[in-house]
Design an enzyme around this catalytic site. Structure first.
Site, PDB file in Angstrom:
ATOM      1  N   PRO A  90      30.126  35.013  40.151  1.00 23.03           N
ATOM      2  CA  PRO A  90      29.767  34.225  39.090  1.00 23.03           C
ATOM      3  C   PRO A  90      28.804  34.653  38.043  1.00 23.03           C
ATOM      4  O   PRO A  90      28.733  34.133  36.976  1.00 23.03           O
ATOM      5  CB  PRO A  90      29.114  32.974  40.150  1.00 23.03           C
ATOM      6  CG  PRO A  90      29.509  33.408  41.593  1.00 23.03           C
ATOM      7  CD  PRO A  90      29.933  34.716  41.451  1.00 23.03           C
ATOM      8  N   GLU A 117      28.262  34.814  51.101  1.00 25.13           N
ATOM      9  CA  GLU A 117      27.454  34.646  49.953  1.00 25.13           C
ATOM     10  C   GLU A 117      27.491  35.508  48.973  1.00 25.13           C
ATOM     11  O   GLU A 117      26.628  35.755  48.091  1.00 25.13           O
ATOM     12  CB  GLU A 117      25.934  34.640  50.601  1.00 25.13           C
ATOM     13  CG  GLU A 117      25.517  33.555  51.666  1.00 25.13           C
ATOM     14  CD  GLU A 117      25.761  32.095  50.861  1.00 25.13           C
ATOM     15  OE1 GLU A 117      26.495  31.143  51.312  1.00 25.13           O
ATOM     16  OE2 GLU A 117      25.449  32.159  49.712  1.00 25.13           O
ATOM     17  N   ARG A 155      50.283  38.745  31.987  1.00 26.27           N
ATOM     18  CA  ARG A 155      51.282  38.226  30.809  1.00 26.27           C
ATOM     19  C   ARG A 155      51.399  38.997  29.645  1.00 26.27           C
ATOM     20  O   ARG A 155      51.931  38.883  28.849  1.00 26.27           O
ATOM     21  CB  ARG A 155      50.527  36.725  30.523  1.00 26.27           C
ATOM     22  CG  ARG A 155      50.823  35.693  31.508  1.00 26.27           C
ATOM     23  CD  ARG A 155      49.994  34.354  31.208  1.00 26.27           C
ATOM     24  NE  ARG A 155      50.813  33.494  29.783  1.00 26.27           N
ATOM     25  CZ  ARG A 155      50.695  33.760  28.676  1.00 26.27           C
ATOM     26  NH1 ARG A 155      49.594  34.506  28.230  1.00 26.27           N
ATOM     27  NH2 ARG A 155      51.352  33.197  27.776  1.00 26.27           N
ATOM     28  N   ASP A 170      50.242  33.022  21.978  1.00 29.78           N
ATOM     29  CA  ASP A 170      49.310  32.246  23.032  1.00 29.78           C
ATOM     30  C   ASP A 170      48.152  31.525  22.171  1.00 29.78           C
ATOM     31  O   ASP A 170      47.823  31.708  21.197  1.00 29.78           O
ATOM     32  CB  ASP A 170      48.744  33.383  23.791  1.00 29.78           C
ATOM     33  CG  ASP A 170      49.143  33.776  24.927  1.00 29.78           C
ATOM     34  OD1 ASP A 170      48.941  34.633  25.602  1.00 29.78           O
ATOM     35  OD2 ASP A 170      50.377  32.999  25.458  1.00 29.78           O
TER      36      ASP A 170
END
Ligand code: 4FV
Length: 248
Positions: A90, A117, A155, A170
């Site tokens: 994160p 964690e 992709r 895109d």
């Protein structure tokens, strides 16, 4: 391209990488995806891969040794001078289409999936090149983020999307949101398809699509509009949109 994914749960990847475009890309040899389980590099009797955090606190932390050895095994398995080692977490740089295009330029990616964690900080400090996050929320593991990155990068590999230029149209490729798409039937539940798309006039269709992309981006993601390169024509279209919105 080869992507080695370091994960305690290799079976999680069977689904996402065993179907459709990614499956075809692997069968065509355009993409190699290999999952490495750090537990195979835990040599103690109980093959321990996590432990209590120094300094106390809840939850467990992934130990550095199995992860380090797993990454080393991926590095030694492949000769590459265009390799990038990435920790999914994160706190990393938030993943974008721009980042996907950047990573697609490498020929070997190693994605490290944390769990519990997180991973011992020495992995982020000394083992990986960078950390990448798929968004500001906390997941149970780095596996889903690794799948997201693999899908978005795959992709961009020439030949994976069939029509060579598909990725060029895109969303976000031009920095704008995608224009609306329609297909048969022309009328459904009394809901019509915009006439211009049935006109066969490709210049008019291109102009309509660009205008729709600009309008959607202005309404839903004005932050994107601020960061993308707009042409003279775009500026005219934006003025037209604003006039129409203000009812002039
Ligand atoms: C995450 C994210 C993420 C944090 C602790 C895994 C979890 C656990 N990774 N983008 N958002 N990871 O939430 O990449 O180890």
């Amino acid at each position: 391209m080869r992507i080695d994914i370091i994960s305690l749960f290799p079976e999680m990847f069977d689904g996402p990488f065993g179907h459709s475009i990614i499956k075809r890309a692997r069968e065509a040899g355009l993409l190699i995806v290999n999952i490495i389980n750090p537990r195979d590099f835990a040599y103690d009797k109980h093959r321990i891969v996590d432990d209590y955090p120094f300094g106390g606190g809840s939850g467990m932390v992934m130990k550095p040794e199995p992860l380090y050895r797993a990454v080393e095994s991926a590095k030694t398995a492949v000769e590459s001078n265009k390799r990038r080692i990435i920790l999914m977490c994160p706190g990393g740089e938030v993943f974008t289409q721009h980042k996907a295009r950047e990573l697609a330029a490498y020929d070997h990616l190693i994605l490290v999936c944390g769990h519990y964690e997180g991973v011992d900080e020495r992995i982020r400090q000394y083992v990986v090149d960078e950390a990448v996050s798929i968004g500001d929320y906390v997941l149970t593991g780095g596996e889903l983020p690794a799948m997201v990155v693999t899908d978005a990068v795959a992709r961009m590999i020439p030949g994976v999307l069939g029509a060579s230029d598909a990725a060029v149209h895109d969303s976000f490729y031009s920095g704008l949101l995608e224009y609306p798409q329609y297909t048969r039937p022309r009328e459904f539940n009394g809901w019509e398809v915009p006439e211009v798309l049935l006109s066969g006039d490709h210049a008019k269709i291109e102009r309509w699509r660009r205008k729709q992309s600009l309008k959607r981006t202005l309404e839903r993601r004005p932050d994107l509009l601020a960061s993308c390169v707009l042409s003279e024509e775009d500026a005219k279209l934006l003025a037209e949109i604003k006039r129409e919105q203000s009812g002039c």
